[in-house]
Design an enzyme around this catalytic site. Sequence first.
Site, mmCIF file in Angstrom:
data_model
loop_
_atom_site.group_PDB
_atom_site.id
_atom_site.type_symbol
_atom_site.label_atom_id
_atom_site.label_comp_id
_atom_site.label_asym_id
_atom_site.label_seq_id
_atom_site.Cartn_x
_atom_site.Cartn_y
_atom_site.Cartn_z
ATOM 1 N N ASN A 151 0.846 -1.197 0.000
ATOM 2 C CA ASN A 151 0.000 0.000 0.000
ATOM 3 C C ASN A 151 0.883 1.249 0.000
ATOM 4 O OD1 ASN A 151 0.665 0.705 2.791
ATOM 5 N ND2 ASN A 151 -0.484 -1.141 3.296
ATOM 6 N N ASP A 176 -3.673 -6.552 4.677
ATOM 7 C CA ASP A 176 -4.632 -7.447 5.327
ATOM 8 C C ASP A 176 -4.621 -8.867 4.774
ATOM 9 O OD1 ASP A 176 -5.662 -5.665 7.202
ATOM 10 O OD2 ASP A 176 -6.862 -4.667 5.657
ATOM 11 N N LYS A 218 8.113 -16.506 -11.789
ATOM 12 C CA LYS A 218 7.233 -15.397 -12.190
ATOM 13 C C LYS A 218 5.928 -15.951 -12.795
ATOM 14 C CE LYS A 218 7.167 -11.276 -15.014
ATOM 15 N NZ LYS A 218 7.761 -10.553 -16.117
ATOM 16 N N ASP A 268 -3.470 -10.293 12.674
ATOM 17 C CA ASP A 268 -3.601 -8.902 13.124
ATOM 18 C C ASP A 268 -2.570 -8.670 14.229
ATOM 19 O OD1 ASP A 268 -4.453 -6.497 14.484
ATOM 20 O OD2 ASP A 268 -6.237 -6.634 13.220
ATOM 21 N N ILE A 269 -1.565 -7.877 13.917
ATOM 22 C CA ILE A 269 -0.427 -7.708 14.835
ATOM 23 C C ILE A 269 -0.862 -7.031 16.129
ATOM 24 C CG2 ILE A 269 1.840 -6.631 15.112
ATOM 25 C CD1 ILE A 269 2.084 -6.902 11.973
HETATM 26 O O1 C5P Z 1 -6.287 -2.192 9.099
HETATM 27 P P1 C5P Z 1 -6.999 -1.698 10.327
HETATM 28 O O2 C5P Z 1 -7.829 -0.492 10.086
HETATM 29 O O3 C5P Z 1 -7.709 -2.796 11.060
HETATM 30 O O4 C5P Z 1 -5.811 -1.176 11.264
HETATM 31 C C1 C5P Z 1 -6.065 -0.673 12.551
HETATM 32 C C2 C5P Z 1 -4.852 -0.876 13.443
HETATM 33 O O5 C5P Z 1 -4.488 -2.245 13.432
HETATM 34 C C3 C5P Z 1 -3.584 -0.124 13.054
HETATM 35 O O6 C5P Z 1 -3.009 0.291 14.277
HETATM 36 C C4 C5P Z 1 -2.713 -1.169 12.374
HETATM 37 O O7 C5P Z 1 -1.332 -0.901 12.564
HETATM 38 C C5 C5P Z 1 -3.120 -2.435 13.092
HETATM 39 N N1 C5P Z 1 -3.056 -3.651 12.287
HETATM 40 C C6 C5P Z 1 -2.163 -4.665 12.629
HETATM 41 N N2 C5P Z 1 -2.150 -5.826 11.919
HETATM 42 C C7 C5P Z 1 -2.974 -6.018 10.879
HETATM 43 C C8 C5P Z 1 -3.895 -5.019 10.513
HETATM 44 C C9 C5P Z 1 -3.899 -3.839 11.233
HETATM 45 O O8 C5P Z 1 -1.383 -4.473 13.581
HETATM 46 N N3 C5P Z 1 -2.945 -7.161 10.207
#
Ligand code: C5P
Length: 404
Positions: free
Chosen positions: A211, A280, A290, A309-310
């Site tokens: 992104n 995501d 390739k 989701d971190i």
């Molecule tokens: O993408 P989203 O709007 O859910 O992101 C919200 C928060 O979640 C942000 O702080 C982003 O850094 C975190 N995040 C994450 N891991 C992901 C998606 C988002 O840590 N896979």
Amino acid sequence: MSSLAHKRILLGVSGGIAAYKSADLVRRLQDRGATVRVVMTAGAQEFVKPLTFQALSGNPVHTDLLDPAAEAAMGHIELAKWADAILIAPASASVMARLAAGMADDLLSTLCLASEAPLVLAPAMNQAMWLHPATQANTQTLLSRNVTLLGPDAGSQACGDVGPGRMLEPLDIVEGLIDAIAPEQMLEGKKVTITAGPTREALDPVRYLSNHSSGKMGFAIAAAAARAGAEVTLIAGPVRLATPAGVHRVDVVSTDEMLAAAEQAADDCDLFIAAAAVVDFRPKVVADQKIKKEDGNDSDVLSLVKNPDIVATIAGRTSKRPFVVGFAAETEKVAEHAKGKLARKNLDMIVANDVSDPEGGFNSDRNQVVVIDRDGEQPLPAALKTELATQLVALIAARAFPDT
Ligand code: C5P
């Protein structure tokens, strides 16, 4: 409030119409307790007379490197040693180039080279000059040497152009200087982990999903947290930004790598700030070779799976859980969507911004946010990301560690 009490500030004024604002800057610095001596370049003297600065600062103005009378009164090395900080406002493109190159061809550049004091610049120039790759490269060089840049701001310029390059207002420069040389140590003794920038998911050996995140907001927060006394680990996706002073940087590419680095850092961390724009979804399978359009790949070429989701993983910890702050980039119903994320991801605080607003967003230098926690909402006015970062760190520190 005299947070510059007993500080000796050497104010360098270089050539530019913004030099007229520096006369007021002398006064604003003195209001906060500073003693000010002024050095003017030849260009600056075309815009404002040295007498103006002499009258305001109460000290003779320094203009020449090789003037025997001036050298006898206070030699340039003595002047370099006198300064607790050197502030150059306005800093022209030419001054920035000469400092980046380490030149010593006039009094101001010589003083900068001869001084060990912190150097703070408030750039001011035409927007095309600021955006020129040469100036941008010089900026990165100066940042990598721990020079602090305040601004420039964007808006209408004296030449009629509109864009980035306006010098910050004197009061904002004073606040930025205080933050750079005498910041409140609100995070002293605290360990802070920050994720920043995008992640990148390989599709095959030559392509990836990612992104437009520039990482500017996360890097600015890392710099502000370090200035506030924190021990900072910055987990950075692929970005072209210099590492802020005093920050430990861990470079990652994929979301899995960012998660692993975050888990490790969070084991020994008091505050976790997730400013990264994490991808995501990632391809179910990364192709070894390739992917060819000739191989019958006409449609449905990619199959994606959800990434971890971190921030939710860190916030979901039952032990070793730091105070967790997330970001929410929204295009509509900003507060409502952000509150949903705060609850769903079990965050302590969320910083919401409207990315459809031209005042903020991914590649912009400015941002406007609302900070939300369970007690309510606090909007922060539009500001440069660097200034906003300082305000955010102060706000987060007050909520996360109310007793310190
Ligand atoms: O993408 P989203 O709007 O859910 O992101 C919200 C928060 O979640 C942000 O702080 C982003 O850094 C975190 N995040 C994450 N891991 C992901 C998606 C988002 O840590 N896979």
